[in-house]
Design a protein around this motif. Structure first.
Motif, PDB file in Angstrom:
ATOM      1  N   MET A 118       0.947  -0.886  -0.023  1.00  0.00           N
ATOM      2  CA  MET A 118      -0.150  -0.275  -0.065  1.00  0.00           C
ATOM      3  C   MET A 118       0.902   1.394  -0.030  1.00  0.00           C
ATOM      4  O   MET A 118       2.043   1.204   1.119  1.00  0.00           O
ATOM      5  N   THR A 119       0.704   1.957  -0.944  1.00  0.00           N
ATOM      6  CA  THR A 119       1.345   3.463  -1.492  1.00  0.00           C
ATOM      7  C   THR A 119       0.812   4.321  -0.228  1.00  0.00           C
ATOM      8  O   THR A 119      -0.596   4.242   0.351  1.00  0.00           O
ATOM      9  N   ASN A 120       2.020   5.319   0.477  1.00  0.00           N
ATOM     10  CA  ASN A 120       1.613   6.200   1.064  1.00  0.00           C
ATOM     11  C   ASN A 120       0.416   7.257   1.044  1.00  0.00           C
ATOM     12  O   ASN A 120      -0.537   7.554   2.114  1.00  0.00           O
ATOM     13  N   THR A 121      -0.337   7.003  -0.422  1.00  0.00           N
ATOM     14  CA  THR A 121      -1.571   8.193  -0.821  1.00  0.00           C
ATOM     15  C   THR A 121      -2.267   7.562   0.106  1.00  0.00           C
ATOM     16  O   THR A 121      -3.532   7.749   0.269  1.00  0.00           O
ATOM     17  N   GLU A 122      -2.116   5.915  -0.699  1.00  0.00           N
ATOM     18  CA  GLU A 122      -3.025   5.342  -0.224  1.00  0.00           C
ATOM     19  C   GLU A 122      -3.619   4.611   1.158  1.00  0.00           C
ATOM     20  O   GLU A 122      -4.981   4.680   2.233  1.00  0.00           O
ATOM     21  N   SER A 123      -2.792   4.925   2.267  1.00  0.00           N
ATOM     22  CA  SER A 123      -2.401   5.042   3.769  1.00  0.00           C
ATOM     23  C   SER A 123      -3.077   6.256   4.108  1.00  0.00           C
ATOM     24  O   SER A 123      -3.778   6.423   4.963  1.00  0.00           O
ATOM     25  N   ARG A 124      -2.577   6.707   3.539  1.00  0.00           N
ATOM     26  CA  ARG A 124      -3.133   8.294   3.744  1.00  0.00           C
ATOM     27  C   ARG A 124      -4.723   8.563   3.765  1.00  0.00           C
ATOM     28  O   ARG A 124      -5.511   9.515   4.706  1.00  0.00           O
ATOM     29  N   LEU A 125      -5.085   8.183   2.243  1.00  0.00           N
ATOM     30  CA  LEU A 125      -6.805   8.582   2.453  1.00  0.00           C
ATOM     31  C   LEU A 125      -7.231   7.009   3.537  1.00  0.00           C
ATOM     32  O   LEU A 125      -8.219   7.132   3.366  1.00  0.00           O
ATOM     33  N   THR A 126      -7.122   6.439   3.793  1.00  0.00           N
ATOM     34  CA  THR A 126      -7.621   5.337   4.260  1.00  0.00           C
ATOM     35  C   THR A 126      -7.857   5.503   5.554  1.00  0.00           C
ATOM     36  O   THR A 126      -9.134   5.638   6.612  1.00  0.00           O
ATOM     37  N   LEU A 127      -6.501   6.116   6.424  1.00  0.00           N
ATOM     38  CA  LEU A 127      -6.942   7.386   7.061  1.00  0.00           C
ATOM     39  C   LEU A 127      -7.427   8.297   7.498  1.00  0.00           C
ATOM     40  O   LEU A 127      -8.245   7.928   8.773  1.00  0.00           O
ATOM     41  N   THR A 128      -7.755   9.207   6.915  1.00  0.00           N
ATOM     42  CA  THR A 128      -8.360   9.677   6.285  1.00  0.00           C
ATOM     43  C   THR A 128      -9.969   9.423   6.552  1.00  0.00           C
ATOM     44  O   THR A 128     -10.582  10.188   6.954  1.00  0.00           O
ATOM     45  N   ILE A 129     -10.913   8.653   6.135  1.00  0.00           N
ATOM     46  CA  ILE A 129     -11.577   7.759   5.559  1.00  0.00           C
ATOM     47  C   ILE A 129     -12.015   7.481   6.983  1.00  0.00           C
ATOM     48  O   ILE A 129     -12.612   7.559   7.173  1.00  0.00           O
ATOM     49  N   THR A 130     -10.331   6.976   7.554  1.00  0.00           N
ATOM     50  CA  THR A 130     -11.247   6.203   8.984  1.00  0.00           C
ATOM     51  C   THR A 130     -11.760   7.582  10.447  1.00  0.00           C
ATOM     52  O   THR A 130     -12.200   6.933  10.597  1.00  0.00           O
ATOM     53  N   PHE A 131     -10.796   8.285   9.784  1.00  0.00           N
ATOM     54  CA  PHE A 131     -11.124   9.632  10.545  1.00  0.00           C
ATOM     55  C   PHE A 131     -12.087   9.843  10.654  1.00  0.00           C
ATOM     56  O   PHE A 131     -13.564  10.187  11.969  1.00  0.00           O
ATOM     57  N   ILE A 132     -12.473   9.936   8.918  1.00  0.00           N
ATOM     58  CA  ILE A 132     -14.140  10.582   9.218  1.00  0.00           C
ATOM     59  C   ILE A 132     -15.355   9.957   9.385  1.00  0.00           C
ATOM     60  O   ILE A 132     -16.407  10.519  10.774  1.00  0.00           O
ATOM     61  N   VAL A 133     -15.352   8.743   9.122  1.00  0.00           N
ATOM     62  CA  VAL A 133     -16.177   7.762   9.708  1.00  0.00           C
ATOM     63  C   VAL A 133     -16.587   7.472  11.499  1.00  0.00           C
ATOM     64  O   VAL A 133     -17.575   7.995  11.936  1.00  0.00           O
ATOM     65  N   LEU A 134     -15.056   7.677  12.059  1.00  0.00           N
ATOM     66  CA  LEU A 134     -15.546   7.611  13.006  1.00  0.00           C
ATOM     67  C   LEU A 134     -15.681   8.999  13.805  1.00  0.00           C
ATOM     68  O   LEU A 134     -16.449   8.966  15.423  1.00  0.00           O
ATOM     69  N   GLY A 135     -15.719   9.974  13.349  1.00  0.00           N
ATOM     70  CA  GLY A 135     -15.906  11.776  13.491  1.00  0.00           C
ATOM     71  C   GLY A 135     -17.965  11.567  13.423  1.00  0.00           C
ATOM     72  O   GLY A 135     -18.278  12.133  14.430  1.00  0.00           O
ATOM     73  N   ILE A 136     -17.764  10.608  12.484  1.00  0.00           N
ATOM     74  CA  ILE A 136     -19.743  10.417  12.002  1.00  0.00           C
ATOM     75  C   ILE A 136     -19.795   9.618  13.312  1.00  0.00           C
ATOM     76  O   ILE A 136     -21.095   9.975  13.766  1.00  0.00           O
ATOM     77  N   LEU A 137     -19.963   9.105  13.451  1.00  0.00           N
ATOM     78  CA  LEU A 137     -19.849   7.849  14.417  1.00  0.00           C
ATOM     79  C   LEU A 137     -20.064   8.889  15.750  1.00  0.00           C
ATOM     80  O   LEU A 137     -20.578   8.589  17.172  1.00  0.00           O
ATOM     81  N   VAL A 138     -18.877   9.740  16.176  1.00  0.00           N
ATOM     82  CA  VAL A 138     -18.734  10.146  17.678  1.00  0.00           C
ATOM     83  C   VAL A 138     -19.704  11.508  17.668  1.00  0.00           C
ATOM     84  O   VAL A 138     -20.220  11.468  18.806  1.00  0.00           O
ATOM     85  N   PHE A 139     -20.209  11.571  16.203  1.00  0.00           N
ATOM     86  CA  PHE A 139     -21.570  13.037  16.034  1.00  0.00           C
ATOM     87  C   PHE A 139     -22.588  12.256  16.526  1.00  0.00           C
ATOM     88  O   PHE A 139     -23.558  12.717  17.470  1.00  0.00           O
TER      89      PHE A 139
END
Length: 277
Positions: free
Chosen positions: A1-22
C-alpha cells in the motif's frame, strides 16, 4: 500500500469515526442544552443555546420526581438483579460448558427462544400470580422476574468464557485436592471475571432502564423506580420540557459515568465473549 493510499484510508477512517462520535454524543449534548432552558425555549427551538441558564430545572425535577427515593429504589432493584443474574448464570454456564449434554440443541433453542420472547406474553399470568401471593410492590420478587428475563442472554455469553478456559487448569486443581466447588470459585471465576463484569454492566443497564415490568408490579408511591417517576412528570395537556430534560439527565448520568469508568473492562469482556469453544 502506497503512502497516498495509507493517508486516504486514514482520512476515511477518521471521518467515519467522527460521524459515529457525533451520532453518539449529539443526543446527550441536546439533552444538556434543553435541560438548562426555560420550557418555552425548548419548544421554540430545541437546537438553540439557552438565552438564560435555568439551574432550577434540576432542583424541581429532583423534588417533583422524588429522585431521592426513586433513584434509591432503582439502585436496590438493579443491584439485586445483577447479583441474582451473575450468580445463577455463572453456575449454569459453567455446567453447560463442561458437561456433555446430548440435548444441547434443545437447550440452545430454549435459551434463544426465551431471549427473544416478549415479556408481554407472560405479564398477565405473572401479575395474577403475584397478586395471589401478595408479591405486588415487592422489589425482591421483581428482581426474580428480571433474572428470569435476562438470564438466558447471560448464560449464553458466559458459556463462551468457560469454554475458552483450558480443562487442564481444572484437572490440575482437582489433582491437588480441590473440590469441584473450589475449582469453580477459586480457579474459574477469577479467569472469567471480565465476562461477569460485562454481564453485570449490560444487565444493570437493562434493569435501570426497564419500564413495563416496574410499572406493573411496583405501584405504590414509595416503590416507584426512577424511570417510572420520570414518566409521571409528563402531564396530560402540558409538560415542562426543561424540567423533563433535566430529569432525563439525572437518570442517564449514573449510567454514563459508570460506563466511562469501566469501558475498557467492558470492551475487553465483549471481545473475550466472542471466542467460540
Amino acid at each position: 500500500m502506497t503512502n497516498t493510499e495509507s493517508r486516504l484510508t486514514l482520512t476515511i477512517t477518521f471521518i467515519v469515526l467522527g460521524i459515529l462520535v457525533f451520532i453518539t454524543l449529539f443526543p446527550i449534548v441536546l439533552m444538556v442544552l434543553n435541560a438548562l432552558k426555560p420550557a418555552v425555549e425548548v419548544v421554540q427551538n430545541p437546537l438553540a443555546f439557552p438565552s438564560e441558564i435555568r439551574w432550577d430545572n434540576f432542583s424541581r425535577a429532583w423534588t417533583d420526581a422524588r429522585f431521592a427515593q426513586t433513584l434509591m429504589n432503582s439502585a436496590v432493584l438493579t443491584a439485586l438483579t445483577i447479583v441474582l443474574v451473575c450468580t445463577t448464570s455463572s453456575l449454569t454456564a459453567y455446567v453447560l460448558a463442561r458437561k456433555k449434554i446430548k440435548s444441547w440443541k434443545v437447550v440452545t433453542f430454549y435459551l434463544l427462544a426465551t431471549t427473544t420472547a416478549p415479556i408481554q406474553l407472560f405479564l398477565f399470568p405473572l401479575y395474577f400470580g403475584f397478586a395471589k401471593l401478595g408479591l405486588i410492590n415487592n422489589p425482591i420478587a421483581v428482581a426474580f422476574v428480571y433474572t428470569a428475563v435476562y438470564s438466558p442472554f447471560a448464560i449464553m455469553l458466559l458459556r463462551t468464557y468457560f469454554l475458552a478456559v483450558p480443562k487442564e487448569l481444572e484437572e490440575a486443581a482437582l489433582i491437588d485436592g480441590a473440590t469441584h466447588w473450589q475449582v469453580f470459585w477459586r480457579v474459574m471465576l477469577p479467569i472469567v471475571s471480565p465476562g461477569i463484569l460485562t454481564v453485570a454492566l449490560i444487565i444493570g443497564l437493562y434493569s435501570w432502564n426497564e419500564f413495563l415490568i416496574a410499572t406493573t408490579f411496583l405501584q405504590s408511591q414509595d416503590r416507584l423506580t426512577a424511570v417510572v417517576s420520570f414518566f409521571l412528570l409528563s402531564g396530560n395537556y402540558s409538560s415542562d420540557w426543561g424540567q423533563i430534560m433535566a430529569a432525563a439527565l439525572i437518570i442517564v448520568l449514573p449510567i454514563v459515568v459508570l460506563f466511562v469508568l469501566l469501558q475498557r473492562r467492558f470492551i475487553e469482556g465483549m471481545a473475550g465473549g466472542s471466542v467460540k469453544g
